[in-house]
Design an enzyme around this catalytic site. Structure first.
Site, PDB file in Angstrom:
ATOM      1  N   TRP A  10       1.276  -0.257  -2.121  1.00 50.25           N
ATOM      2  CA  TRP A  10       0.864  -1.552  -1.556  1.00 50.25           C
ATOM      3  C   TRP A  10       1.831  -2.673  -1.913  1.00 50.25           C
ATOM      4  O   TRP A  10       1.741  -3.768  -1.357  1.00 50.25           O
ATOM      5  CB  TRP A  10      -0.530  -1.929  -2.062  1.00 50.25           C
ATOM      6  CG  TRP A  10      -1.644  -1.044  -1.600  1.00 50.25           C
ATOM      7  CD1 TRP A  10      -1.543   0.118  -0.862  1.00 50.25           C
ATOM      8  CD2 TRP A  10      -3.038  -1.225  -1.855  1.00 50.25           C
ATOM      9  NE1 TRP A  10      -2.794   0.654  -0.649  1.00 50.25           N
ATOM     10  CE2 TRP A  10      -3.736  -0.154  -1.249  1.00 50.25           C
ATOM     11  CE3 TRP A  10      -3.770  -2.193  -2.549  1.00 50.25           C
ATOM     12  CZ2 TRP A  10      -5.121  -0.029  -1.311  1.00 50.25           C
ATOM     13  CZ3 TRP A  10      -5.157  -2.065  -2.603  1.00 50.25           C
ATOM     14  CH2 TRP A  10      -5.815  -0.993  -1.986  1.00 50.25           C
ATOM     15  N   LYS A  11       2.712  -2.437  -2.875  1.00 51.87           N
ATOM     16  CA  LYS A  11       3.618  -3.493  -3.360  1.00 51.87           C
ATOM     17  C   LYS A  11       2.784  -4.719  -3.770  1.00 51.87           C
ATOM     18  O   LYS A  11       1.670  -4.549  -4.256  1.00 51.87           O
ATOM     19  CB  LYS A  11       4.685  -3.808  -2.309  1.00 51.87           C
ATOM     20  CG  LYS A  11       5.399  -2.519  -1.857  1.00 51.87           C
ATOM     21  CD  LYS A  11       6.642  -2.741  -1.053  1.00 51.87           C
ATOM     22  CE  LYS A  11       7.252  -1.392  -0.653  1.00 51.87           C
ATOM     23  NZ  LYS A  11       8.504  -1.510   0.078  1.00 51.87           N
ATOM     24  N   HIS A  97      11.646   2.409  -8.177  1.00 47.80           N
ATOM     25  CA  HIS A  97      11.691   1.866  -6.811  1.00 47.80           C
ATOM     26  C   HIS A  97      12.898   0.937  -6.675  1.00 47.80           C
ATOM     27  O   HIS A  97      13.221   0.184  -7.596  1.00 47.80           O
ATOM     28  CB  HIS A  97      10.394   1.120  -6.495  1.00 47.80           C
ATOM     29  CG  HIS A  97      10.240   0.881  -5.032  1.00 47.80           C
ATOM     30  ND1 HIS A  97      10.930  -0.108  -4.379  1.00 47.80           N
ATOM     31  CD2 HIS A  97       9.511   1.530  -4.092  1.00 47.80           C
ATOM     32  CE1 HIS A  97      10.628  -0.049  -3.087  1.00 47.80           C
ATOM     33  NE2 HIS A  97       9.766   0.933  -2.884  1.00 47.80           N
ATOM     34  N   GLY A 236       5.021   2.085   2.550  1.00 43.24           N
ATOM     35  CA  GLY A 236       4.840   0.683   2.187  1.00 43.24           C
ATOM     36  C   GLY A 236       3.971  -0.028   3.214  1.00 43.24           C
ATOM     37  O   GLY A 236       2.746   0.068   3.207  1.00 43.24           O
ATOM     38  N   GLY A 237       4.605  -0.746   4.129  1.00 48.65           N
ATOM     39  CA  GLY A 237       3.894  -1.590   5.098  1.00 48.65           C
ATOM     40  C   GLY A 237       2.737  -0.900   5.803  1.00 48.65           C
ATOM     41  O   GLY A 237       1.641  -1.469   5.938  1.00 48.65           O
TER      42      GLY A 237
HETATM   43  P1  13P Z   1       8.112   0.514   4.066  1.00 45.30           P
HETATM   44  O1  13P Z   1       7.225   1.694   4.463  1.00 45.30           O
HETATM   45  O2  13P Z   1       7.425  -0.800   4.218  1.00 45.30           O
HETATM   46  O3  13P Z   1       9.456   0.595   4.690  1.00 45.30           O
HETATM   47  O4  13P Z   1       8.328   0.676   2.479  1.00 45.30           O
HETATM   48  C1  13P Z   1       8.708   1.899   1.954  1.00 45.30           C
HETATM   49  C2  13P Z   1       8.618   1.822   0.488  1.00 45.30           C
HETATM   50  O5  13P Z   1       9.382   1.102  -0.151  1.00 45.30           O
HETATM   51  C3  13P Z   1       7.561   2.593  -0.187  1.00 45.30           C
HETATM   52  O6  13P Z   1       7.739   2.604  -1.558  1.00 45.30           O
END
Ligand code: 13P
Length: 252
Positions: A10-11, A97, A236-237
């Site tokens: 989820w960042k 990461h 991520g997104g």
């Molecule tokens: P995105 O899927 O948003 O490109 O991010 C990938 C990511 O960094 C997962 O750790």
């Protein structure tokens, strides 16, 4: 059999209420998964305990953290230790990461310490590696990724390595909408597996779960996951919307 994983990173997104609603949506739509398949959710630290409660007793869905401190405990204001993460019920920790490497200056030595602490605390590492655009343009990505793996993982013995999952995340594909082609992903994943085989033997390499990350979406997941050396994704997104994330889980 090699484990397959779709993990949501989820960042720094989602407040607690939003996060809990997202988890409800994911749990509602989660398909029945075969024994070797897992879903991992990695929310921000501060939501780990409450989301851990939501996931209690649910099969095939596991909790992960996005980072941990390179120190075990003590006077490190604002830091979160591996043992604290473990105490929330988390089973995985994402380390290395590219956002942590770039924005928070994490280097080989720090990552070695973090990896050791996660393993000592009986959790699994999702170890991220991947090259920036200029390295890809110079066609030196294999050596670049090999260096990250040898500097940060090769101090582990074969038993410790069983608790490591590798995530290949080309930096130029993260959050850019520009996914690696299935062929680019497969080539790098096969290279990573050969790097593991050269150090730990073919059986260890065959058992290693290698995830792809970088603009993975429901529309490209099936093709990526169809590659023989791609064992799932680090998302991520698209992990921030239950429907999109579930679309990727269904592609596994
Ligand atoms: P995105 O899927 O948003 O490109 O991010 C990938 C990511 O960094 C997962 O750790």
């Amino acid at each position: 059999m090699r484990k397959k994983i779709v993990a949501g990173n989820w960042k720094m997104n989602m407040n607690l209420e939003e996060g809990k609603t997202l988890v409800e949506g994911v749990l509602e739509g989660l398909p029945a998964l075969s024994e070797n398949k897992q879903v991992v959710l990695a929310p921000p630290f501060i939501h780990l305990a409450s989301i851990g409660e939501q996931l209690t007793g649910k099969h095939h869905i596991h909790l992960g953290a996005q980072n941990c401190s390179y120190e075990g405990s003590g006077a490190y204001t604002g830091e979160i230790s591996a043992s604290m993460v473990k105490s929330t019920g988390a089973e995985y920790v994402i380390l290395g990461h590219s956002e942590r490497r770039e924005y928070f200056k994490e280097d080989h030595a720090m990552l070695v310490k973090k990896i050791n602490l996660v393993l000592e605390n009986k959790m699994q590492v999702i170890f991220c590696c991947g090259e920036p655009l200029e390295i890809r343009d110079a066609d030196t990505q294999n050596a670049y990724v090999q260096e990250q793996i040898s500097a940060e993982l090769f101090h582990l013995d074969a038993t410790q390595l069983k608790n490591v999952v590798i995530a290949y995340e080309p930096i130029w594909a993260i959050g850019t909408g520009r996914t690696a082609s299935a062929q680019q992903a497969q080539d790098m994943h096969a290279h990573i597996r050969s790097v593991i085989a050269a150090k730990y033997g073919q059986d260890a390499a065959n058992d290693m779960t290698i995830l792809y990350g970088g603009s993975c979406k429901p529309s490209n997941a099936a093709e990526l996951f169809g590659c023989p050396d791609v064992d799932g994704g680090l998302i991520g997104g698209a992990s921030l919307k239950a429907e999109e994330f579930l679309g990727i889980v269904n592609a596994m």
